[in-house]
Design a protein around this motif. Sequence first.
Motif, PDB file in Angstrom:
ATOM      1  N   TYR A 203       7.343  -1.138 -18.576  1.00  0.00           N
ATOM      2  CA  TYR A 203       6.057  -0.468 -18.358  1.00  0.00           C
ATOM      3  C   TYR A 203       6.118   0.471 -17.153  1.00  0.00           C
ATOM      4  CZ  TYR A 203       2.984  -2.861 -21.693  1.00  0.00           C
ATOM      5  OH  TYR A 203       2.348  -3.290 -22.824  1.00  0.00           O
ATOM      6  N   ALA A 204       5.484   1.620 -17.284  1.00  0.00           N
ATOM      7  CA  ALA A 204       5.311   2.547 -16.165  1.00  0.00           C
ATOM      8  C   ALA A 204       4.024   2.183 -15.411  1.00  0.00           C
ATOM      9  CB  ALA A 204       5.234   3.975 -16.688  1.00  0.00           C
ATOM     10  N   GLY A 205       3.807   2.867 -14.293  1.00  0.00           N
ATOM     11  CA  GLY A 205       2.554   2.695 -13.557  1.00  0.00           C
ATOM     12  C   GLY A 205       2.518   1.455 -12.689  1.00  0.00           C
ATOM     13  N   LYS A 206       3.595   1.194 -11.940  1.00  0.00           N
ATOM     14  CA  LYS A 206       3.591   0.007 -11.069  1.00  0.00           C
ATOM     15  C   LYS A 206       2.450   0.064 -10.060  1.00  0.00           C
ATOM     16  CE  LYS A 206       6.298  -2.823  -7.902  1.00  0.00           C
ATOM     17  NZ  LYS A 206       7.576  -3.025  -7.178  1.00  0.00           N
ATOM     18  N   ASN A 207       2.063   1.271  -9.645  1.00  0.00           N
ATOM     19  CA  ASN A 207       0.941   1.381  -8.705  1.00  0.00           C
ATOM     20  C   ASN A 207      -0.336   0.823  -9.305  1.00  0.00           C
ATOM     21  OD1 ASN A 207       1.180   3.661 -10.475  1.00  0.00           O
ATOM     22  ND2 ASN A 207      -0.384   4.733  -9.299  1.00  0.00           N
ATOM     23  N   TYR A 208      -0.520   0.975 -10.613  1.00  0.00           N
ATOM     24  CA  TYR A 208      -1.695   0.398 -11.265  1.00  0.00           C
ATOM     25  C   TYR A 208      -1.622  -1.130 -11.240  1.00  0.00           C
ATOM     26  CZ  TYR A 208      -2.382   5.110 -13.216  1.00  0.00           C
ATOM     27  OH  TYR A 208      -2.561   6.459 -13.381  1.00  0.00           O
ATOM     28  N   LEU A 209      -0.429  -1.665 -11.473  1.00  0.00           N
ATOM     29  CA  LEU A 209      -0.247  -3.116 -11.408  1.00  0.00           C
ATOM     30  C   LEU A 209      -0.554  -3.631 -10.009  1.00  0.00           C
ATOM     31  CD1 LEU A 209       0.707  -5.836 -12.587  1.00  0.00           C
ATOM     32  CD2 LEU A 209       3.055  -5.153 -11.992  1.00  0.00           C
TER      33      LEU A 209
END
Length: 263
Positions: free
Chosen positions: A247-253
């Motif tokens: 998954y991309a978007g680790k900042n969202y996680l």
Amino acid sequence: MNTTKNLSAGTVTVYDFGKIKLHAYDTKDALCDAAFIVEGGNALVGIELPAFTENLDAWKEYIASLKKPMNDIIISDHPAGADYIKEMNVWGTENAKKSVSGGTAFGITQGLLKAFGPAFRGNFVASIKNILLEGKNTIAGIDFVIYDRGSSFDVEIPAANAIYTHMLGKYVHSIIGSDAHAAAMIEILESYQKAGYKYILSSHANVEEQDAVTEKIAYVKKLRRLAAQCKTREEFICAAEKAFPDYAGKNYLEMTAGNLYSL
């Protein structure tokens, strides 16, 4: 048949549904933003704004190339760049109006302005003056169905069997504010399945289909289970990355973890 065209910044893919066309603008900017134009027989209606100068310039050039007036735009979450739409009617719900004028969307916009500087046009925030009510609304001869989600809203486009929501992303982490928010997300996503939409549009992904909805439901359910099991923010992030390694978007996680473990 869908066609894709390169612009001076980003690309546009056109979906032809007969009575209307959908122009999906992939800005390819630093935020992976997308914006949309619905083309009716006599006019155009925008959904969300690009946020960076080079994309807004390309967007305006593309609109001019369509040779139809665009006097209306729907703004749910992305109000930056309002200096490019001075002549347009700006549509949104009462709740979205509050969000973009001084609430959640405004705060995020100002944070991004600090992060990216003046190339991100957060100094020019759209002001919603035309109010959309929940249910059917007709703008420039095109029917839209509005679903109020609080500070933002979803936009159904019946003629395209499509719905716009702020964020989906089949293989992208989502921002979840609480367990109750996660439960509400699942309910909304299941409503997309029940409605049978062919296309799901969002501001941070390419045009997606029902497989993305199925994936996202499974993702949110898994995160709820992990949040119930993990004792710390760090443990939760590690477990989520292990469960969804591609998954991309680790900042969202990380934002989700901050929300869930600050309660």
